[in-house]
Design a protein around this motif. Structure first.
Motif, PDB file in Angstrom:
ATOM      1  N   MET A 566     -29.015   0.827  16.739  1.00 52.28           N
ATOM      2  CA  MET A 566     -29.870   2.143  17.409  1.00 52.28           C
ATOM      3  C   MET A 566     -29.110   3.349  17.006  1.00 52.28           C
ATOM      4  O   MET A 566     -29.750   4.470  16.806  1.00 52.28           O
ATOM      5  CB  MET A 566     -29.399   1.872  19.016  1.00 52.28           C
ATOM      6  CG  MET A 566     -29.992   2.968  19.983  1.00 52.28           C
ATOM      7  SD  MET A 566     -31.633   2.719  20.122  1.00 52.28           S
ATOM      8  CE  MET A 566     -32.191   4.434  20.535  1.00 52.28           C
ATOM      9  N   SER A 567     -27.649   3.112  16.843  1.00 56.61           N
ATOM     10  CA  SER A 567     -26.807   4.459  16.296  1.00 56.61           C
ATOM     11  C   SER A 567     -27.389   4.727  14.824  1.00 56.61           C
ATOM     12  O   SER A 567     -27.735   6.112  14.508  1.00 56.61           O
ATOM     13  CB  SER A 567     -25.453   3.924  15.849  1.00 56.61           C
ATOM     14  OG  SER A 567     -24.868   3.516  17.223  1.00 56.61           O
ATOM     15  N   GLU A 568     -27.909   3.867  14.003  1.00 58.75           N
ATOM     16  CA  GLU A 568     -28.347   4.234  12.671  1.00 58.75           C
ATOM     17  C   GLU A 568     -29.692   4.888  12.851  1.00 58.75           C
ATOM     18  O   GLU A 568     -30.009   5.838  12.041  1.00 58.75           O
ATOM     19  CB  GLU A 568     -28.460   2.713  11.940  1.00 58.75           C
ATOM     20  CG  GLU A 568     -28.760   2.896  10.541  1.00 58.75           C
ATOM     21  CD  GLU A 568     -29.033   1.711   9.745  1.00 58.75           C
ATOM     22  OE1 GLU A 568     -29.417   1.692   8.965  1.00 58.75           O
ATOM     23  OE2 GLU A 568     -28.209   0.735  10.165  1.00 58.75           O
ATOM     24  N   ILE A 569     -30.555   4.493  13.650  1.00 59.08           N
ATOM     25  CA  ILE A 569     -31.845   4.933  13.758  1.00 59.08           C
ATOM     26  C   ILE A 569     -31.609   6.506  14.128  1.00 59.08           C
ATOM     27  O   ILE A 569     -32.357   7.373  14.145  1.00 59.08           O
ATOM     28  CB  ILE A 569     -32.729   4.135  14.533  1.00 59.08           C
ATOM     29  CG1 ILE A 569     -33.204   2.811  13.676  1.00 59.08           C
ATOM     30  CG2 ILE A 569     -34.154   4.761  14.906  1.00 59.08           C
ATOM     31  CD1 ILE A 569     -34.396   2.147  14.236  1.00 59.08           C
ATOM     32  N   LEU A 570     -30.743   6.733  15.234  1.00 60.47           N
ATOM     33  CA  LEU A 570     -30.555   7.977  15.853  1.00 60.47           C
ATOM     34  C   LEU A 570     -30.057   8.873  14.653  1.00 60.47           C
ATOM     35  O   LEU A 570     -30.507   9.908  14.686  1.00 60.47           O
ATOM     36  CB  LEU A 570     -29.440   7.719  16.785  1.00 60.47           C
ATOM     37  CG  LEU A 570     -29.404   8.926  17.929  1.00 60.47           C
ATOM     38  CD1 LEU A 570     -30.428   9.026  19.106  1.00 60.47           C
ATOM     39  CD2 LEU A 570     -28.087   8.830  18.520  1.00 60.47           C
ATOM     40  N   ARG A 571     -29.324   8.585  13.860  1.00 53.99           N
ATOM     41  CA  ARG A 571     -28.738   9.421  12.714  1.00 53.99           C
ATOM     42  C   ARG A 571     -30.215   9.691  11.960  1.00 53.99           C
ATOM     43  O   ARG A 571     -30.026  10.835  11.472  1.00 53.99           O
ATOM     44  CB  ARG A 571     -27.520   8.810  11.917  1.00 53.99           C
ATOM     45  CG  ARG A 571     -26.326   8.653  12.816  1.00 53.99           C
ATOM     46  CD  ARG A 571     -25.385   8.222  11.868  1.00 53.99           C
ATOM     47  NE  ARG A 571     -25.362   6.941  11.154  1.00 53.99           N
ATOM     48  CZ  ARG A 571     -24.900   5.959  11.942  1.00 53.99           C
ATOM     49  NH1 ARG A 571     -24.502   5.757  13.056  1.00 53.99           N
ATOM     50  NH2 ARG A 571     -25.055   4.661  10.970  1.00 53.99           N
ATOM     51  N   ARG A 572     -31.040   8.767  11.628  1.00 50.65           N
ATOM     52  CA  ARG A 572     -32.093   8.946  10.626  1.00 50.65           C
ATOM     53  C   ARG A 572     -32.871  10.036  11.438  1.00 50.65           C
ATOM     54  O   ARG A 572     -33.552  11.004  10.789  1.00 50.65           O
ATOM     55  CB  ARG A 572     -32.816   7.698  10.659  1.00 50.65           C
ATOM     56  CG  ARG A 572     -32.102   7.081   9.320  1.00 50.65           C
ATOM     57  CD  ARG A 572     -32.519   5.398   9.215  1.00 50.65           C
ATOM     58  NE  ARG A 572     -33.706   5.406   8.974  1.00 50.65           N
ATOM     59  CZ  ARG A 572     -34.568   4.190   9.214  1.00 50.65           C
ATOM     60  NH1 ARG A 572     -33.786   2.999   9.449  1.00 50.65           N
ATOM     61  NH2 ARG A 572     -35.833   3.882   9.154  1.00 50.65           N
ATOM     62  N   GLU A 573     -33.319  10.100  12.897  1.00 46.11           N
ATOM     63  CA  GLU A 573     -33.856  11.091  13.531  1.00 46.11           C
ATOM     64  C   GLU A 573     -33.215  12.303  13.578  1.00 46.11           C
ATOM     65  O   GLU A 573     -33.970  13.178  13.200  1.00 46.11           O
ATOM     66  CB  GLU A 573     -33.815  10.586  15.007  1.00 46.11           C
ATOM     67  CG  GLU A 573     -34.929   9.718  15.495  1.00 46.11           C
ATOM     68  CD  GLU A 573     -36.236   9.793  14.816  1.00 46.11           C
ATOM     69  OE1 GLU A 573     -37.091  10.480  15.381  1.00 46.11           O
ATOM     70  OE2 GLU A 573     -36.512   9.244  14.015  1.00 46.11           O
ATOM     71  N   LEU A 574     -32.002  12.491  13.510  1.00 45.23           N
ATOM     72  CA  LEU A 574     -31.294  13.784  13.372  1.00 45.23           C
ATOM     73  C   LEU A 574     -31.431  14.012  11.858  1.00 45.23           C
ATOM     74  O   LEU A 574     -31.587  15.578  11.553  1.00 45.23           O
ATOM     75  CB  LEU A 574     -29.822  13.664  13.707  1.00 45.23           C
ATOM     76  CG  LEU A 574     -29.475  13.622  15.041  1.00 45.23           C
ATOM     77  CD1 LEU A 574     -28.145  13.247  15.431  1.00 45.23           C
ATOM     78  CD2 LEU A 574     -29.707  14.889  15.745  1.00 45.23           C
ATOM     79  N   GLN A 575     -31.523  13.360  10.994  1.00 48.96           N
ATOM     80  CA  GLN A 575     -32.018  13.521   9.618  1.00 48.96           C
ATOM     81  C   GLN A 575     -33.071  14.434   9.470  1.00 48.96           C
ATOM     82  O   GLN A 575     -33.424  15.607   8.665  1.00 48.96           O
ATOM     83  CB  GLN A 575     -31.772  12.558   8.584  1.00 48.96           C
ATOM     84  CG  GLN A 575     -32.394  12.502   7.152  1.00 48.96           C
ATOM     85  CD  GLN A 575     -31.589  13.606   6.525  1.00 48.96           C
ATOM     86  OE1 GLN A 575     -30.412  13.699   6.454  1.00 48.96           O
ATOM     87  NE2 GLN A 575     -32.265  14.306   5.719  1.00 48.96           N
ATOM     88  N   SER A 576     -34.113  13.830  10.083  1.00 47.78           N
ATOM     89  CA  SER A 576     -35.778  14.537  10.049  1.00 47.78           C
ATOM     90  C   SER A 576     -35.346  15.940  10.691  1.00 47.78           C
ATOM     91  O   SER A 576     -36.271  16.654  10.324  1.00 47.78           O
ATOM     92  CB  SER A 576     -36.566  13.433  10.676  1.00 47.78           C
ATOM     93  OG  SER A 576     -36.608  13.636  12.012  1.00 47.78           O
ATOM     94  N   GLU A 577     -34.618  16.085  11.514  1.00 51.88           N
ATOM     95  CA  GLU A 577     -34.678  17.384  12.416  1.00 51.88           C
ATOM     96  C   GLU A 577     -33.656  18.294  11.337  1.00 51.88           C
ATOM     97  O   GLU A 577     -34.183  19.325  11.229  1.00 51.88           O
ATOM     98  CB  GLU A 577     -33.705  17.140  13.714  1.00 51.88           C
ATOM     99  CG  GLU A 577     -33.287  18.509  14.181  1.00 51.88           C
ATOM    100  CD  GLU A 577     -34.354  19.221  14.719  1.00 51.88           C
ATOM    101  OE1 GLU A 577     -34.275  20.592  14.279  1.00 51.88           O
ATOM    102  OE2 GLU A 577     -35.523  18.931  14.826  1.00 51.88           O
ATOM    103  N   ALA A 578     -32.633  17.723  10.831  1.00 49.45           N
ATOM    104  CA  ALA A 578     -31.856  18.766   9.814  1.00 49.45           C
ATOM    105  C   ALA A 578     -32.908  19.032   8.729  1.00 49.45           C
ATOM    106  O   ALA A 578     -32.788  20.180   8.190  1.00 49.45           O
ATOM    107  CB  ALA A 578     -30.748  17.952   9.129  1.00 49.45           C
ATOM    108  N   ASP A 579     -33.692  18.333   8.472  1.00 46.30           N
ATOM    109  CA  ASP A 579     -35.016  18.689   7.271  1.00 46.30           C
ATOM    110  C   ASP A 579     -36.096  19.395   7.916  1.00 46.30           C
ATOM    111  O   ASP A 579     -37.184  19.858   7.338  1.00 46.30           O
ATOM    112  CB  ASP A 579     -35.330  17.480   6.489  1.00 46.30           C
ATOM    113  CG  ASP A 579     -34.605  16.607   6.000  1.00 46.30           C
ATOM    114  OD1 ASP A 579     -33.167  17.122   5.578  1.00 46.30           O
ATOM    115  OD2 ASP A 579     -34.632  15.349   5.412  1.00 46.30           O
ATOM    116  N   HIS A 580     -35.974  19.717   9.013  1.00 45.88           N
ATOM    117  CA  HIS A 580     -37.068  20.694  10.079  1.00 45.88           C
ATOM    118  C   HIS A 580     -38.227  19.740   9.861  1.00 45.88           C
ATOM    119  O   HIS A 580     -39.385  20.496   9.647  1.00 45.88           O
ATOM    120  CB  HIS A 580     -37.057  22.005   9.447  1.00 45.88           C
ATOM    121  CG  HIS A 580     -35.611  22.644   9.631  1.00 45.88           C
ATOM    122  ND1 HIS A 580     -35.467  23.206  10.924  1.00 45.88           N
ATOM    123  CD2 HIS A 580     -34.763  23.032   8.814  1.00 45.88           C
ATOM    124  CE1 HIS A 580     -34.228  23.738  10.865  1.00 45.88           C
ATOM    125  NE2 HIS A 580     -33.730  23.563   9.566  1.00 45.88           N
TER     126      HIS A 580
END
Length: 819
Positions: A566-580
Motif C-alpha cells: 500500500m505504501s509503495e502504491i501511495l508513493r506512486r500516486e504522489l509521483q503522478s501528482e508531482a508530475d501534475h
C-alpha cells in the motif's frame, strides 16, 4: 466406483439445484479424489465450501460401496475455521449435501461455544465430519486416546488460511498437522485462502517440508475475475490543512442517499469505537432509520451478532455498521452496497470488504470509499490503482515460535505422553521449525521438565516428568487442567463483561478502558448510554443513563499501519501528482491542498525524499516523509533522533503518522550537517535500533504474551481470571530474572526478535533506508507548517488536549496558516 461416476453424482446434485459447478470446483474434486493435497485460492462467496465438502463425501462413498446399508463409524474429516461465527453455515452446507445423497454422515461443531453436554456426547461418538477451530483441535490432541480417535481421518481442510498464516495460530495449525500426518495415514491436507501475494509460500507453510507431500500437491486458483468498482465519496468542502480526527462524520449527509438507494448496506469502520459513533450519529440525525439499522462488532454479545447476521440475510435491515467482525466468511447474498469509512491501510482487507457486495457471479462489486480526512483521498486513489494492477500483500509466516512449541509439547504430554525421538522429525518437517537445532530442541525439553536454568528451584515450572520408558508425561491433574484452560495463542488485554445490574449481558470491553473509570461515570457502548455502577470479578455492572456523554468505548486495536504494498502504491500516486498528472477524481479534488503544498514546499516525486523544517511557538520542527506506515515511522523517528543525539547535544519529542514523522526540539537543526553523517545508513541498524527505541520496554510487553502462551504465567480459571496488571507484573518478574541471570533463554531472545520483526518491522525499515539512500534528498526551509505536516503536528497535540480543546486549537492554527 470410478472417479467419473463419483463426479457425475455431484454434478447431478448441482443440476437438481439449478446450479452449475465452477471449473475450479471440478478441478478440486478431481485432485482430492486423486489423493492430492493442496491449496485452493478462492474469494468469499464463490462456492469454496462445496469445492471441498463434495469430494470428502464422494471419497466416503467410494470407500464404502454399501454405505446406504452400513454406516462406518469414526471421524472422516475435520474442517478448521478461524472464526466460530462461520461454523453454523459450513455445517448447514455440508449436512445438506451429505443428507441429500443419503450417506447417513453426521456433521458436528466443536468450538468454545459448544455446550459441555454436546462435547461429552462427541467424546463417546465423534461426528463423521467435524467443524472446529485451531484451539479446539489442540484440545482434542490433549485428550487421552486421540491417536485412536484420529485413525479414520481422511482429510483436514483449513479455511481462511491467509488469516491464520501471519499469526501464531498458523504455527499452532502447522504443529497439529505434523502430528495428524503421522497418526492418520490416509490424510489429505487442504487449505482455502483468499488472494495474497505469497500464495506459493502459503502452500509450503500449510503442507510442511515433507518432499513426498509437496510432490503430491496442487495449487488451484478459482480465477473468477470479479470486477470491483471503487467510488470515492468526495467531501463538498475540502480543508486545505487536513487533520486526523473527524472520523468522517462531516460527510454523513452524503452517505444517507447511498443507504437509501440500496436494499442493504454494510458500513465498515476500522475500529469498534468508530463503529459505535457512526451508529449513534446516523440515528441521532436520521431517527427514521430506527429499527432498520444495526451494529456488529466482536464485543457485542453472540445472540445480538447472530440476530444481525440473520437480519441481513432476510433483508429486514437497511444498514449495518460493522468492524472486521463481518470481514470473513459470513455469507450474505443480498448485500448490495459497501461503504468503507477511512483508509483500510491494506489492499487485501479492502478487497475482502468489497467482495461482500453483489455475490452474484458476473456482477461487479461496488465499494464506496469515505475519507475521514483529505489526505486519505490519496489512499483512495492508490487503492483504485491496486485494484487495476492486481497488487496484493504478502502474509509473513512466523518462524521459531518456541512459546507455541512448548505449549504443544505439554499438550502431547497431557494426553498420552510422547517420545522425543519420534516427535522431533515431525516438528523439523514444519515450515516454522525447519531450522531448529538439536541444542534448541533439548532446551525446550529441559524447559518443560525442569523449568529453565534460573527457575529450577521452583516446582511449578516442572510440569512434565519422564517415566521409566522415556515417555514425557504430565502426571499432576492440576497441571493438566491448568494447561487445558490455557491452550491457545490469542493473548489480548483481559476482557471485562458488561452486564446490567438487574442481569442481562451486553458485551465485553477491554480492561484498560473500564480501568480508567469510577462508579457514576457514563459511557456509550453497543449503541446504549450506560452508567457504571461497580466492577466486580471482571464484570462491569451498569444501568441505563439519560445523560449525554462523549465517552465512547475505545479499543486498543484502533491504530493500524499501511502495508508495504500500500505504501509503495501511495508513493506512486504522489509521483503522478508531482508530475501534475491529476488523472483521478481524488487527486483532482486535492488540488487545493497540493497547490498550497507546492507554494510552501514541494510534492516529492518518485526519486525525491522530502524533509521540511519550520519554527512555531512550540519550537523547531523537522519533518520527514518516507510514506512507509506508522510502525516503520515509529522506529525510524527513534533511530534518527538517537543518531542525531550522538552528533550534538539535543533532545526531541517525536510524532508520526502513516505519511511521515516529526522531530521537535527547542533548538534549530542543521539538516545538511546531519545528512553528511550518514543519517540514513543501514550500518549498525540493529544495534542503533536497540539503543534508540526503548526496545527492552517493547520486548517486555511482547514477553507477556510469550509467557502466557508457553505456560509460564497462568491466566486463571474461567470464573476467576487473573487481572492484566498481575499478569504483567508476573511476566515482568520473569523477564527481569532472564535479563539478569539467563540472557540466552530462548523465550527471552524470542521477545526481542518478535519485537523487531513484527512490531518495528525491521525488514521494512531496512528496505526503506536503502531506498532513501538512492533518492535525491530535498531539504525545504519553510516559513510555517505545510498541508503535509499539519496532520502530524495535530496528532501530537491530541495526546495533550481534550477533543474540544483540540478542535479550538486546530481552528486557530488553521486561521493563522491560511492568512
Amino acid at each position: 466406483m470410478k472417479q467419473t461416476e463419483l463426479i457425475k453424482i455431484a454434478s447431478n446434485w448441482f443440476q437438481e439445484k439449478n446450479w452449475k459447478p465452477f471449473p475450479f470446483q471440478k478441478k478440486t474434486w478431481k485432485a482430492f479424489l486423486d489423493g492430492k493435497h493442496g491449496l485452493l485460492n478462492a474469494p468469499t462467496g464463490s462456492g469454496k465450501t462445496y469445492a471441498l465438502w463434495v469430494p470428502i463425501v464422494l471419497q466416503y462413498i467410494k470407500d464404502n460401496p454399501n454405505y446406504k446399508e452400513k454406516h462406518t463409524k469414526g471421524i472422516k474429516a475435520i474442517w478448521i475455521t478461524p472464526l466460530r461465527a462461520l461454523s453454523v453455515e459450513i455445517q448447514q452446507s455440508a449436512q445438506r449435501f451429505a443428507d441429500e445423497l443419503g450417506t447417513g454422515l453426521t456433521v458436528g461443531i466443536r468450538t468454545g461455544d459448544t455446550p459441555q453436554s454436546v462435547r461429552a456426547k462427541q467424546k463417546r461418538s465423534m461426528p463423521d465430519l467435524l467443524i472446529t477451530t485451531p484451539e479446539s483441535l489442540m484440545l482434542l490432541l490433549a485428550s487421552k486416546g486421540y491417536e485412536k480417535m484420529f485413525k479414520t481421518l481422511t482429510a483436514v481442510v483449513v479455511d481462511e488460511w491467509h488469516e491464520l498464516l501471519g499469526s501464531k495460530r498458523g504455527v499452532q495449525m502447522e504443529l497439529a498437522l505434523s502430528r495428524l500426518k503421522t497418526v492418520s495415514p490416509q490424510l489429505r491436507i487442504w487449505g482455502i485462502s483468499a488472494t495474497i501475494g505469497n500464495l506459493e509460500q502459503a502452500q509450503d507453510v500449510l503442507l510442511g517440508m515433507n518432499q513426498s507431500i509437496k510432490e503430491h500437491s496442487v495449487l488451484i486458483k478459482a480465477n473468477l475475475n470479479k470486477k470491483i468498482v471503487v467510488k470515492s465519496i468526495i467531501p463538498k468542502k475540502m480543508e486545505t490543512f487536513p487533520w486526523r480526527g473527524h472520523i468522517g462524520l462531516h460527510v454523513l449527509d452524503q452517505v444517507i442517499p447511498i443507504i437509501k438507494a440500496s436494499k442493504t448496506t454494510l458500513i465498515f469502520t476500522n475500529t469498534r469505537s468508530q463503529c459505535e459513533i457512526w451508529f449513534q450519529k446516523i440515528l441521532e440525525k436520521y431517527p427514521e432509520f430506527a429499527g432498520e439499522i444495526a451494529m456488529h462488532h466482536g464485543s457485542i454479545n453472540k445472540e445480538t451478532r447472530l440476530w444481525v447476521e440473520q437480519a441481513i440475510r432476510n433483508e429486514s435491515l437497511k444498514a449495518v455498521v460493522a468492524t472486521s467482525s463481518l470481514d470473513l466468511g459470513v455469507d450474505f447474498a443480498p448485500v448490495e452496497t459497501i461503504i468503507q469509512i477511512g483508509g483500510p491501510k491494506g489492499i487485501a482487507k479492502f478487497l475482502q470488504r468489497a467482495g461482500r457486495s453483489n455475490h452474484r457471479p458476473g456482477e461487479a462489486s461496488v465499494i464506496h470509499f469515505l475519507p475521514t480526512h483529505a489526505m486519505e483521498l490519496i489512499e483512495a486513489s492508490a487503492l483504485k490503482r491496486a485494484v487495476k494492477e492486481d497488487v496484493m500483500e504478502d502474509r509473513i509466516p512466523y518462524l521459531m515460535s518456541y512459546d507455541v512449541l512448548i505449549q504443544y509439547l505439554v499438550t502431547l504430554a497431557v494426553s498420552d505422553g510422547f517420545i522425543p525421538s519420534e516427535i522431533f522429525p515431525e516438528i523439523k518437517n514444519t515450515f516454522c521449525f525447519q531450522g531448529i537445532t538439536d541444542e534448541e530442541w533439548l532446551w525446550c525439553l529441559n524447559f518443560i521438565t525442569m523449568g529453565s536454568q534460573s527457575l529450577q528451584a521452583y516446582d511449578e515450572y516442572k510440569r512434565v516428568i519422564i517415566d521409566e520408558n522415556g515417555i514425557y508425561k504430565v502426571e499432576s491433574r492440576q497441571t493438566a487442567m491448568m494447561h487445558r484452560l490455557s491452550i491457545g495463542t490469542i493473548v489480548s488485554d483481559a476482557m471485562v463483561q458488561v452486564k446490567y445490574v438487574s442481569g442481562g449481558f451486553i458485551g465485553t470491553i477491554e480492561e484498560f478502558f473500564i480501568g480508567k473509570m469510577k462508579p457514576g461515570d457514563v459511557f456509550v457502548f453497543a449503541g446504549r448510554t450506560l452508567e457504571l455502577v461497580r466492577v466486580r470479578n471482571m464484570i462491569a455492572q451498569v444501568r441505563r443513563s439519560t445523560k449525554r456523554t462523549r465517552n465512547i468505548v475505545s479499543f486498543m486495536g484502533g491504530r493500524m499501519a499501511l502495508s508495504s504494498q500500500m505504501s509503495e502504491i501511495l508513493r506512486r500516486e504522489l509521483q503522478s501528482e508531482a508530475d501534475h498528472k491529476r488523472n483521478t477524481p481524488e487527486l483532482k479534488a486535492l488540488s487545493g491542498i497540493f497547490d498550497r503544498q507546492e507554494l510552501e514546499s514541494i510534492v516529492p516525486g518518485e526519486n525525491e525524499f522530502l524533509i521540511e523544517t519550520f519554527k512555531t511557538r512550540e519550537g523547531y520542527h523537522t519533518v520527514f516523509y518516507p510514506f512507509e506506515g506508522r510502525f516503520v515511522h515509529m522506529a525510524m523517528s527513534g533511530l534518527l533522533a538517537y543518531r542525531i543525539s550522538l552528533l550534538l547535544p539535543i533532545t526531541f519529542s517525536l510524532a508520526y503518522n502513516d505519511y511521515g514523522f516529526e522531530l521537535l526540539s527547542d533548538q534549530p537543526l542543521d539538516v545538511q550537517e546531519v545528512l553528511d553523517n550518514n543519517l540514513f545508513s543501514t550500518d549498525y541498524l540493529f544495534d542503533d535500533l536497540q539503543k534508540s527505541l526503548n526496545s527492552t520496554e517493547l520486548a517486555r510487553r511482547k514477553f507477556r504474551d510469550i509467557a502466557v502462551i508457553s505456560g509460564m504465567v497462568f491466566t486463571g480459571y474461567p470464573s476467576k481470571q487473573i487481572k492484566t496488571k498481575h499478569l504483567q507484573s508476573n511476566s515482568q518478574l520473569l523477564f527481569d530474572v532472564f535479563r539478569d541471570y539467563e540472557n540466552n533463554n530462548l523465550l527471552y531472545i524470542q521477545a526481542f526478535r518478535e519485537t523487531f520483526e513484527h512490531e518495528m518491522e525491521e525488514g521494512r525499515l531496512r528496505t526503506a533506508l536503502e531506498r532513501i539512500a538512492t533518492q535525491n534528498i530535498i531539504w525545504k526551509q519553510c516559513d510555517k507548517a505545510t498541508p503535509f505536516s499539519f496532520p502530524i503536528i495535530t496528532d501530537r497535540l491530541r495526546e495533550k488536549l481534550s477533543s474540544e480543546k483540540l478542535k479550538d486549537r486546530i481552528k486557530k492554527m488553521t486561521l493563522l496558516l491560511t492568512k
